[in-house]
Design a protein around this motif. Structure first.
Motif, short mmCIF file in Angstrom:
data_model
loop_
_atom_site.label_atom_id
_atom_site.label_comp_id
_atom_site.label_asym_id
_atom_site.label_seq_id
_atom_site.Cartn_x
_atom_site.Cartn_y
_atom_site.Cartn_z
N VAL A 1 0.85 -1.20 0.00
CA VAL A 1 0.00 0.00 0.00
C VAL A 1 0.88 1.25 0.00
O VAL A 1 0.61 2.20 -0.75
CB VAL A 1 -0.98 -0.01 1.19
CG1 VAL A 1 -1.73 1.31 1.29
CG2 VAL A 1 -1.97 -1.17 1.08
N MET A 2 1.93 1.25 0.80
CA MET A 2 2.83 2.40 0.81
C MET A 2 3.49 2.58 -0.55
O MET A 2 3.62 3.72 -1.04
CB MET A 2 3.87 2.25 1.93
CG MET A 2 3.25 2.45 3.30
SD MET A 2 4.31 2.15 4.75
CE MET A 2 5.91 2.63 4.29
N ALA A 3 3.87 1.49 -1.18
CA ALA A 3 4.50 1.57 -2.51
C ALA A 3 3.53 2.15 -3.53
O ALA A 3 3.93 2.95 -4.38
CB ALA A 3 4.97 0.18 -2.95
N TYR A 4 2.25 1.76 -3.45
CA TYR A 4 1.25 2.33 -4.37
C TYR A 4 1.21 3.85 -4.21
O TYR A 4 1.25 4.59 -5.21
CB TYR A 4 -0.16 1.76 -4.13
CG TYR A 4 -1.18 2.64 -4.79
CD1 TYR A 4 -1.39 2.56 -6.17
CD2 TYR A 4 -1.86 3.62 -4.09
CE1 TYR A 4 -2.27 3.41 -6.81
CE2 TYR A 4 -2.74 4.48 -4.72
CZ TYR A 4 -2.94 4.37 -6.08
OH TYR A 4 -3.79 5.25 -6.71
N VAL B 1 0.52 4.93 8.86
CA VAL B 1 -0.80 4.87 9.48
C VAL B 1 -1.87 4.78 8.39
O VAL B 1 -2.80 3.98 8.47
CB VAL B 1 -1.05 6.08 10.41
CG1 VAL B 1 -2.49 6.12 10.89
CG2 VAL B 1 -0.09 6.06 11.58
N HIS B 2 -1.71 5.59 7.36
CA HIS B 2 -2.65 5.57 6.23
C HIS B 2 -2.68 4.19 5.59
O HIS B 2 -3.74 3.63 5.33
CB HIS B 2 -2.23 6.64 5.21
CG HIS B 2 -3.18 6.79 4.09
ND1 HIS B 2 -4.25 7.66 4.13
CD2 HIS B 2 -3.24 6.18 2.88
CE1 HIS B 2 -4.93 7.58 3.00
NE2 HIS B 2 -4.33 6.70 2.22
N HIS C 1 -5.70 1.27 5.12
CA HIS C 1 -6.00 0.62 3.84
C HIS C 1 -6.00 -0.89 4.00
O HIS C 1 -6.89 -1.58 3.52
CB HIS C 1 -4.94 0.99 2.79
CG HIS C 1 -5.31 2.10 1.87
ND1 HIS C 1 -5.85 1.89 0.63
CD2 HIS C 1 -5.19 3.44 2.02
CE1 HIS C 1 -6.05 3.05 0.04
NE2 HIS C 1 -5.66 4.01 0.87
N VAL C 2 -4.97 -1.40 4.65
CA VAL C 2 -4.81 -2.85 4.82
C VAL C 2 -5.97 -3.43 5.63
O VAL C 2 -6.53 -4.47 5.27
CB VAL C 2 -3.45 -3.18 5.47
CG1 VAL C 2 -3.38 -4.62 5.94
CG2 VAL C 2 -2.31 -2.88 4.48
N ILE C 3 -6.34 -2.76 6.69
CA ILE C 3 -7.45 -3.26 7.52
C ILE C 3 -8.73 -3.30 6.70
O ILE C 3 -9.45 -4.32 6.69
CB ILE C 3 -7.63 -2.41 8.78
CG1 ILE C 3 -6.43 -2.57 9.72
CG2 ILE C 3 -8.93 -2.79 9.50
CD1 ILE C 3 -6.40 -1.56 10.86
N GLY D 1 -12.55 3.56 6.04
CA GLY D 1 -11.44 3.80 6.96
C GLY D 1 -11.71 4.93 7.93
O GLY D 1 -11.28 4.89 9.08
N SER D 2 -12.46 5.95 7.49
CA SER D 2 -12.78 7.06 8.39
C SER D 2 -13.70 6.60 9.52
O SER D 2 -13.55 7.02 10.67
CB SER D 2 -13.40 8.23 7.62
OG SER D 2 -14.71 7.93 7.19
N VAL D 3 -14.63 5.71 9.20
CA VAL D 3 -15.51 5.16 10.23
C VAL D 3 -14.70 4.27 11.17
O VAL D 3 -14.87 4.31 12.40
CB VAL D 3 -16.69 4.38 9.60
CG1 VAL D 3 -17.52 3.68 10.66
CG2 VAL D 3 -17.56 5.33 8.78
N LEU D 4 -13.80 3.47 10.60
CA LEU D 4 -12.94 2.61 11.41
C LEU D 4 -12.07 3.44 12.35
O LEU D 4 -11.96 3.13 13.54
CB LEU D 4 -12.06 1.74 10.51
CG LEU D 4 -11.04 0.86 11.20
CD1 LEU D 4 -11.72 -0.16 12.11
CD2 LEU D 4 -10.16 0.17 10.17
N ALA D 5 -11.48 4.52 11.85
CA ALA D 5 -10.61 5.36 12.67
C ALA D 5 -11.41 5.99 13.82
O ALA D 5 -10.93 6.03 14.96
CB ALA D 5 -9.98 6.45 11.82
#
Length: 132
Positions: free
Chosen positions: A26-29, A42-43, A47-49, A83-87
């Motif tokens: 994900v970081m590489a993308y 963290v971002h 994404h992974v989760i 992800g915003s809801v998860l955070a």
């Protein structure tokens, strides 16, 4: 394997990867796409989760992502919306733990993720766009 948030990874292939490998992909993308992030790892973790939840057929997250895309979000935006809801959910859990509000007498069958999954059901593309 290369990660692209616009294309769903094959669930079995995704699940077979080590957690750190997923984060690195994900970081590489984001680096390839020249998307600069203040907290890149963290971002990527979020994404992974979310990708892992989408790949899990026992969770409603795949359906929610599909609904958000039918409301006009692209797949990457849908991942961010979820992800915003998860955070927010994780932040709430952390606040409860820090303040001592956690219910130590909770029944073992109570699912702490119930609130998260309920919030996902209420999430709409319009609401996410307005909050972003």
């Amino acid at each position: 394997m290369a990660y692209d948030p616009f294309i769903e990874p094959e669930p079995d292939v995704w699940a077979a990867l080590d957690e750190e490998e997923r984060i690195d992909l994900v970081m590489a993308y984001h680096r390839r796409a020249r998307i600069r992030l203040p907290r890149e790892k963290v971002h990527a973790v979020f994404h992974v989760i979310v990708e892992s939840q989408i790949a899990d057929p026992t969770l409603p997250v795949r359906r929610v992502a599909g609904r958000l895309m039918s409301e006009g979000l692209d797949r990457h935006e849908a991942i961010h919306a979820i992800g915003s809801v998860l955070a927010e959910h994780m932040n709430d859990l952390m606040r409860e733990t820090k303040s001592g509000d956690e219910n130590v007498d909770a029944k073992p069958d109570q699912n702490p993720n119930k609130a998260y999954l309920a919030q996902l059901e209420l999430l709409t593309a319009d609401a996410w766009r307005q909050s972003a």
